[in-house]
Design an enzyme around this catalytic site. Structure first.
Site, mmCIF file in Angstrom:
data_model
loop_
_atom_site.group_PDB
_atom_site.id
_atom_site.type_symbol
_atom_site.label_atom_id
_atom_site.label_comp_id
_atom_site.label_asym_id
_atom_site.label_seq_id
_atom_site.Cartn_x
_atom_site.Cartn_y
_atom_site.Cartn_z
ATOM 1 N N SER A 116 43.037 36.977 38.907
ATOM 2 C CA SER A 116 42.660 38.114 39.753
ATOM 3 C C SER A 116 41.145 38.259 39.820
ATOM 4 C CB SER A 116 43.297 39.400 39.222
ATOM 5 O OG SER A 116 42.994 39.592 37.845
ATOM 6 N N GLU A 143 37.689 40.947 40.797
ATOM 7 C CA GLU A 143 37.176 42.298 40.978
ATOM 8 C C GLU A 143 35.990 42.292 41.933
ATOM 9 O OE1 GLU A 143 36.901 45.146 37.651
ATOM 10 O OE2 GLU A 143 34.748 45.199 38.105
ATOM 11 N N HIS A 201 40.413 51.081 41.834
ATOM 12 C CA HIS A 201 39.929 51.745 40.625
ATOM 13 C C HIS A 201 39.826 53.243 40.939
ATOM 14 C CE1 HIS A 201 37.860 48.115 38.508
ATOM 15 N NE2 HIS A 201 38.819 47.690 39.321
ATOM 16 N N ASP A 225 32.116 56.169 34.232
ATOM 17 C CA ASP A 225 30.806 56.319 33.595
ATOM 18 C C ASP A 225 30.119 57.588 34.077
ATOM 19 O OD1 ASP A 225 31.043 53.868 32.260
ATOM 20 O OD2 ASP A 225 30.305 52.780 34.011
ATOM 21 N N PHE A 228 24.393 44.504 31.816
ATOM 22 C CA PHE A 228 25.797 44.907 31.793
ATOM 23 C C PHE A 228 26.332 44.923 30.361
ATOM 24 C CE2 PHE A 228 26.500 42.990 36.299
ATOM 25 C CZ PHE A 228 25.948 44.134 36.865
ATOM 26 N N HIS A 237 40.965 37.761 34.635
ATOM 27 C CA HIS A 237 40.435 38.655 35.669
ATOM 28 C C HIS A 237 38.939 38.396 35.789
ATOM 29 C CE1 HIS A 237 40.463 42.242 38.204
ATOM 30 N NE2 HIS A 237 39.404 42.700 37.551
#
Length: 292
Positions: A15, A17, A77, A109, A221, A271
């Site tokens: 998958s 994102e 999401h 966040d 990140f 993912h």
């Protein structure tokens, strides 16, 4: 189609994102990336939601466009910290009305620069398990609900055991699968899976893979989510840090080895955090596809 159902009947999931672009040009580029990746026939793709709900309209638009204009199964999401419960229900009604059946339930966040001043809506959800419960209460089994998992522990959690305690709350509330935050040392993932199994968690946990194509960006990140970048990877990249093509080559090679090891250990899927680009993901997939 529900991701939970697909996972039950799929040996291994692949998958991707994506994030909602800020400009029409960025959106065009994203859909070129999606077209480039379609040959892989991903199990599903997901679209992120900005801090504090900052990308609400863009996320909804991209999810709808993928759902209506491609053959891909899409997951939206959904964060909760910037919304009232009624706002969240309204957003999810939009998805239900067009047939989207998958949602990744996240606390979200706190927007940058608001760590100390951020005020949670009085009629909202403070934590992801509350969001999972809200979705179940209002939509029953319509949505297949995924949640986040943190192999090294959530950065706000005092330790991994505490984080797993809260992870179980999300599962007990009705989460059916999980996708991990990025990690670069598989030992953290294996340790995490072993620990959650000991407390009775048996949902599919899909490792999140972030190929290093821009070291400065990935380090940022990693610092945000508490992911450890192995010393061996840093030592390989530092001498060529000013040569983007060399950094990308090393990053892809490392990700291939990471994925190979995960697949040999029987993970349910992979993912990929694509950053809306296809090149690295395609190169990695082409080298591991025989193991999938």
């Amino acid at each position: 189609m529900k991701i939970s159902d697909i996972l039950q009947h799929t040996k291994r999931s692949v998958s991707f994102e994506f994030f909602p672009p800020k400009t029409p040009e960025g959106e065009d580029s994203l859909f070129r990336t999606i077209k480039d990746l379609e040959f892989i026939k991903p199990t599903f793709v997901s679209v992120t939601y900005g801090a504090g709900g900052s990308t609400r309209e863009r996320t909804i638009r991209i999810v709808k466009k993928i759902h209506t204009e491609t053959k891909l199964t899409v997951m939206a999401h959904q964060t909760c910290i910037g919304h009232t419960k009624n706002e969240i229900v309204d957003i999810l009604k939009e998805y239900r009305n067009i047939g989207v059946q998958n949602v990744l339930a996240l606390r979200g966040d706190i927007p940058e620069g608001q760590k100390e001043s951020f005020v949670f809506p009085p009629d909202g959800c403070r934590y992801a398990n509350e969001l999972v419960s809200l979705i179940r209460e209002n939509f029953g089994d319509w949505f297949s609900i995924g949640v986040a998992a943190y192999p090294e522990g959530h950065p706000e959690s005092p330790d991994l055991d505490t984080d797993i305690f809260y992870f179980k709350k999300k599962v007990d509330a009705g989460a059916e699968f999980a996708i991990t935050q990025m990690f670069f040392d598989n030992r953290y993932f294996y340790n995490f899976v072993e620990k959650v199994q000991k407390v009775g968690i048996d949902i599919p946990i899909i490792p999140g893979i972030m190929p290093v194509t821009n070291f400065k960006q990935i380090k940022k990140f990693a610092d945000m989510c508490g992911a450890t970048i192995p010393k061996e990877l840093i030592e390989k990249i530092q001498p060529v840090a000013d040569r983007p093509e060399e950094v990308e080559k090393i990053g892809i090679e490392y990700a291939v080895k990471q994925c190979e090891d995960l697949l040999k250990h029987g993970v349910k899927g992979l993912h990929f955090y694509t950053l809306n680009k296809s090149k690295a993901t395609i190169q990695i997939y082409n080298q591991i596809k025989d193991l999938i």
